[in-house]
Motif scaffolding. Structure first.
Motif, PDB file in Angstrom:
ATOM      1  N   GLU A  99      60.964  73.446 -17.695  1.00 39.10           N
ATOM      2  CA  GLU A  99      60.052  73.769 -18.795  1.00 39.10           C
ATOM      3  C   GLU A  99      58.644  73.261 -18.501  1.00 39.10           C
ATOM      4  OE1 GLU A  99      61.270  72.432 -22.628  1.00 39.10           O
ATOM      5  OE2 GLU A  99      59.432  73.165 -23.597  1.00 39.10           O
ATOM      6  N   ALA A 100      58.555  72.029 -17.997  1.00 36.79           N
ATOM      7  CA  ALA A 100      57.235  71.463 -17.704  1.00 36.79           C
ATOM      8  C   ALA A 100      56.528  72.241 -16.597  1.00 36.79           C
ATOM      9  CB  ALA A 100      57.361  69.988 -17.322  1.00 36.79           C
ATOM     10  N   LEU A 101      57.309  72.906 -15.736  1.00 41.88           N
ATOM     11  CA  LEU A 101      56.717  73.730 -14.682  1.00 41.88           C
ATOM     12  C   LEU A 101      56.198  75.056 -15.231  1.00 41.88           C
ATOM     13  CD1 LEU A 101      59.298  73.070 -11.826  1.00 41.88           C
ATOM     14  CD2 LEU A 101      56.850  72.544 -11.733  1.00 41.88           C
ATOM     15  N   GLY A 102      56.507  75.353 -16.479  1.00 43.61           N
ATOM     16  CA  GLY A 102      55.926  76.537 -17.084  1.00 43.61           C
ATOM     17  C   GLY A 102      56.910  77.574 -17.581  1.00 43.61           C
ATOM     18  N   ALA A 103      58.218  77.352 -17.385  1.00 44.72           N
ATOM     19  CA  ALA A 103      59.188  78.364 -17.811  1.00 44.72           C
ATOM     20  C   ALA A 103      59.134  78.552 -19.317  1.00 44.72           C
ATOM     21  CB  ALA A 103      60.600  77.966 -17.395  1.00 44.72           C
ATOM     22  N   ARG A 104      59.051  79.814 -19.751  1.00 43.73           N
ATOM     23  CA  ARG A 104      59.103  80.131 -21.180  1.00 43.73           C
ATOM     24  C   ARG A 104      60.475  80.686 -21.545  1.00 43.73           C
ATOM     25  NH1 ARG A 104      56.431  76.950 -21.073  1.00 43.73           N
ATOM     26  NH2 ARG A 104      54.167  76.813 -21.095  1.00 43.73           N
ATOM     27  N   MET A 105      61.105  81.319 -20.554  1.00 42.51           N
ATOM     28  CA  MET A 105      62.457  81.823 -20.761  1.00 42.51           C
ATOM     29  C   MET A 105      63.283  81.349 -19.565  1.00 42.51           C
ATOM     30  SD  MET A 105      61.628  85.516 -22.377  1.00 42.51           S
ATOM     31  CE  MET A 105      62.790  85.095 -23.656  1.00 42.51           C
ATOM     32  N   LEU A 106      64.483  80.868 -19.875  1.00 40.16           N
ATOM     33  CA  LEU A 106      65.342  80.301 -18.836  1.00 40.16           C
ATOM     34  C   LEU A 106      66.662  81.061 -18.809  1.00 40.16           C
ATOM     35  CD1 LEU A 106      66.082  78.037 -16.802  1.00 40.16           C
ATOM     36  CD2 LEU A 106      66.885  76.697 -18.749  1.00 40.16           C
ATOM     37  N   VAL A 107      66.909  81.728 -17.702  1.00 38.46           N
ATOM     38  CA  VAL A 107      68.197  82.395 -17.507  1.00 38.46           C
ATOM     39  C   VAL A 107      69.049  81.471 -16.653  1.00 38.46           C
ATOM     40  CG1 VAL A 107      69.366  84.428 -16.617  1.00 38.46           C
ATOM     41  CG2 VAL A 107      67.041  84.628 -17.532  1.00 38.46           C
ATOM     42  N   MET A 108      70.250  81.187 -17.104  1.00 40.41           N
ATOM     43  CA  MET A 108      71.006  80.119 -16.474  1.00 40.41           C
ATOM     44  C   MET A 108      72.457  80.515 -16.279  1.00 40.41           C
ATOM     45  SD  MET A 108      71.369  76.422 -18.171  1.00 40.41           S
ATOM     46  CE  MET A 108      72.523  75.215 -17.550  1.00 40.41           C
ATOM     47  N   ARG A 109      72.956  80.262 -15.079  1.00 35.14           N
ATOM     48  CA  ARG A 109      74.397  80.393 -14.817  1.00 35.14           C
ATOM     49  C   ARG A 109      74.895  79.045 -14.341  1.00 35.14           C
ATOM     50  NH1 ARG A 109      77.532  85.125 -11.594  1.00 35.14           N
ATOM     51  NH2 ARG A 109      77.191  86.029 -13.648  1.00 35.14           N
TER      52      ARG A 109
END
Lengths: 345, 345, 345
Positions: free
Chosen positions: A124-134
């Protein structure tokens, strides 16, 4: 129910002209994360389906690109190897003009002992606004959603859930079934249900949509579903469990074969592949028990000749490649809908 | 022969202004796929070269980007490790404003037993319009082309073919040779021809362009080429096979050293690296047998001190880094030309 | 000293409107490469900090993107696994509208025996204008800078240097410290300094900025720094080395815990993790020795419960996630500043 005005507003927003300001908000969507399908109402499912219709239209354009997520960072953090789901999300995000960052966790510093929570905070701190996760651990995306300030999309967690797969499957059935609805349709999920997040998520969204769902496979691979079925029946959901392929396939409208994981052999839960194919493989002969226009589905990748015969996989009844393309449309729709919630509040 | 009008039209199209509609069609190109160079006529080769000239001009701009493939999905599916070819295609596609998806097959679900045909169908259903593919099995891209609805570009298949390498080599020779043509020029390919897709593809395009091609190396690594040479001579192609480095290099216009694969040692086909370097390594002394302005080439990556001496690799005669940059221009040209055919029909 | 006109010009340039021509040049920056912080003057450091301020402002926008490096190729060549540094550079470059190429050297043909110099030449010939490089060998980026025609940014080399980390750390301290300066502040670096490029680069930039730096850890992991400290003192730098955590932490303004590499255990330089945590771990009790508003930092990834206690890592005093976000801003600033030099000559 979504009223017509809502839907047309959504359709208008998801197919913006090149000048439309990114960050515009779809009407009627309230969820910030997509962790499983069990939190989605019939209205929600309908809005996802109709938004995906608009996205399919985008996919048919010569330039399949809209500016809805321009400049937005979508990070794809996969702790398990994947091609189709990972690429599907990547293409969906790029079609919405997002910037995509891929992190294959197995080869990254997340293997250096960093906790999942720290990794999520860092992303998140790196800039992700949406996180797709497996993740191989069931529930991991729920933990992520607790600490992540944007939207989390579950790309598959352990045996638990694979919500985008269930949604693309529902979309594909509605697209192919006469009347455009799964209501009252007999849908068979054939194979190793026990270890399948695809089966679990589909079970929820299909019964919620009124389908008559049959789980079929070796009894060792159906453990626990009998109890679910009883509870489901009590709440008005139609749901059967059987090891009889004939009972399951008879007059089916949809037959979805699941991938057999070869590594299950070692556990003793599964007979040999040859034996499995002989007893449960979806062959042309078995498919003849279903309705003549029954739809054949598979989440991929297939073991052809094991859970599905090669000629069935490429027959006119097969919608397997449609599932893949619809997966891109569904993921575009979800990224778009979730982004609207985040941007709005 | 390509007439002047065609070529200038092509040049005009490949260097579009920012306002040009993507999907514009180059004139005179008919191939949907690039699987090998053996299907390319002299006219085709000429059109590729001239289109690459236009792309080189783009590369020299402060912003080396044109919108020709904007919104188009180029998927790079590599079943073998690669840096320069993979990155070269990626940069070429991005310079044309395409969206690029990388799939390193070794780490993806294609290792889960999925058939190549299923993978290709899936990649297409995910949105790929152009598929760049490298595979360890000769012929794999031909199979892919049979099922893929867009364009397949062969990025190297087994020992069979590496057409973009042959085209960038031809381009580099034409760029450096006085008169801008390989016609009648003595071109030496030095090394392990037996296992080399670079040698096989170059042999075709160079003899088709009128060059006098000499294959040179240990006799164990030239097996089978004698018969080719006899057939080639019968059809008017100039093509020699020899294990004498002196005969090969004498008065050569171009000397291309091939990479020695260390893993060939085990097969017994090759002496030790030291012995190979002593007998066949391209040293300054050996190069002195060639014409004073002879061009030195190498497809990379180099084993310096084995097939080529370090001082030769960086000499003024070396065009090795030119080959790399020309590779980007050639791949831009090919993506552009093939996309025109696909869009048109 | 940077005068006000320079800085406001830089700020204006780094936050260009969409119409600004890429390639505009910041005023007052002279370095083509960023190999370590030891070549940066106080004026340089100040310009980096102020440019990063402008980039932080960009990061806060709904669309965190400016066109400064549009069409420019930034290649990220990492010979060691990394998530946060690699992704940070990738996001920074994309925020500046650059095209990013990732090369994970471990899985690429650079393992085929190609020399580093050849790889660098190839990467440049493929179109890279800026090269971000991480390598396990100290000094490797210096070699790269000798042959690369564009700008080299060191993303970490061996134990030697990690200049962007030091700059983001300095930026974070200035952001959080009252008065916005590290001058006269007591900064503690706690842990395995011997093997830490983070410690080495920070030591330089912090003492150059007038901080009073204390290195603290097991004496086996401080070897060699005593001599540095003596030399530093002679040139007016304030720099202490101690194994007493109490002495180090007392009245500290900043405490930076370093990651313990588990693989150091085998070398016998480090006691067990449990013993290390007991003697040197940054706990709430130890932190109480520092000033009440002391800042807690960590370059990540953390071993929580070893070098830092989980409650300290997420306390109000912690600036660990700020460091990550500031890292993106610092890398945007550096890419922007270096690109201006390259474009200008």
């Amino acid at each position: 129910m979504t009223d017509v005005a809502d839907v047309s507003a959504a359709a208008e927003l998801v197919v913006p002209s090149v000048d439309v300001e990114p960050g515009s908000q779809p009407v009627g969507w309230r969820h910030r994360h997509l962790l499983d399908v069990d939190g989605l109402s019939a209205t929600d499912l309908d809005l996802v389906m109709r938004t995906a219709d608009a996205m399919r239209e985008v996919l048919d354009r010569p330039i399949a690109k809209v500016p809805a997520l321009r400049g937005s960072n979508v990070t794809i953090l996969f702790y398990e190897a994947s091609t189709r789901t990972r690429v599907s999300f990547e293409v969906a995000a790029k079609n919405l003009s997002a910037d995509v960052v891929n992190i294959a966790a197995a080869t990254s510093s997340v293997t250096k002992g960093e906790s999942l929570v720290d990794t999520i905070r860092t992303v998140e701190a790196l800039g992700a606004r949406m996180l797709v996760m497996r993740h191989s651990v069931s529930g991991a995306p729920y933990l992520a959603a607790e600490v992540f300030g944007g939207s989390v999309l579950n790309g598959g967690d352990g045996w638990h859930a694979h919500p985008t797969q269930a949604l693309l499957d529902l979309y594909t059935m509605r697209q192919r079934l006469p009347g455009g609805s799964v209501e009252g349709r007999k849908v068979v999920i054939l194979g190793d249900c026990l270890h399948s997040r695809v089966a679990r998520s589909n079970l929820w969204s299909l019964t919620a949509s009124g389908a008559d769902v049959w789980l079929c496979g070796p009894s060792t691979l159906l453990r626990g579903f009998e109890a679910w079925a009883a509870r489901g029946a009590a709440s008005g959901r139609r749901f059967h469990v059987t090891s009889s392929v004939d009972d399951a396939l008879r007059d089916a409208d949809v037959v979805m074969a699941l991938r057999i994981q070869r590594e299950r052999m070692a556990s003793g839960l599964l007979p040999s592949l040859r034996e499995y194919a002989a007893r449960f493989g979806l062959t042309r002969e078995r498919l003849a028990l279903a309705r003549p226009d029954a739809i054949v589905m598979h989440p991929g990748p297939m073991n052809e000749g094991v859970e599905i015969a090669p000629d069935v996989a490429v027959s006119a009844q097969s919608s397997i490649t449609d599932q893949v393309t619809n997966g891109v449309a569904i993921r575009m729709a979800l990224l778009y809908l979730l982004a609207g919630v985040r941007d709005g509040g």
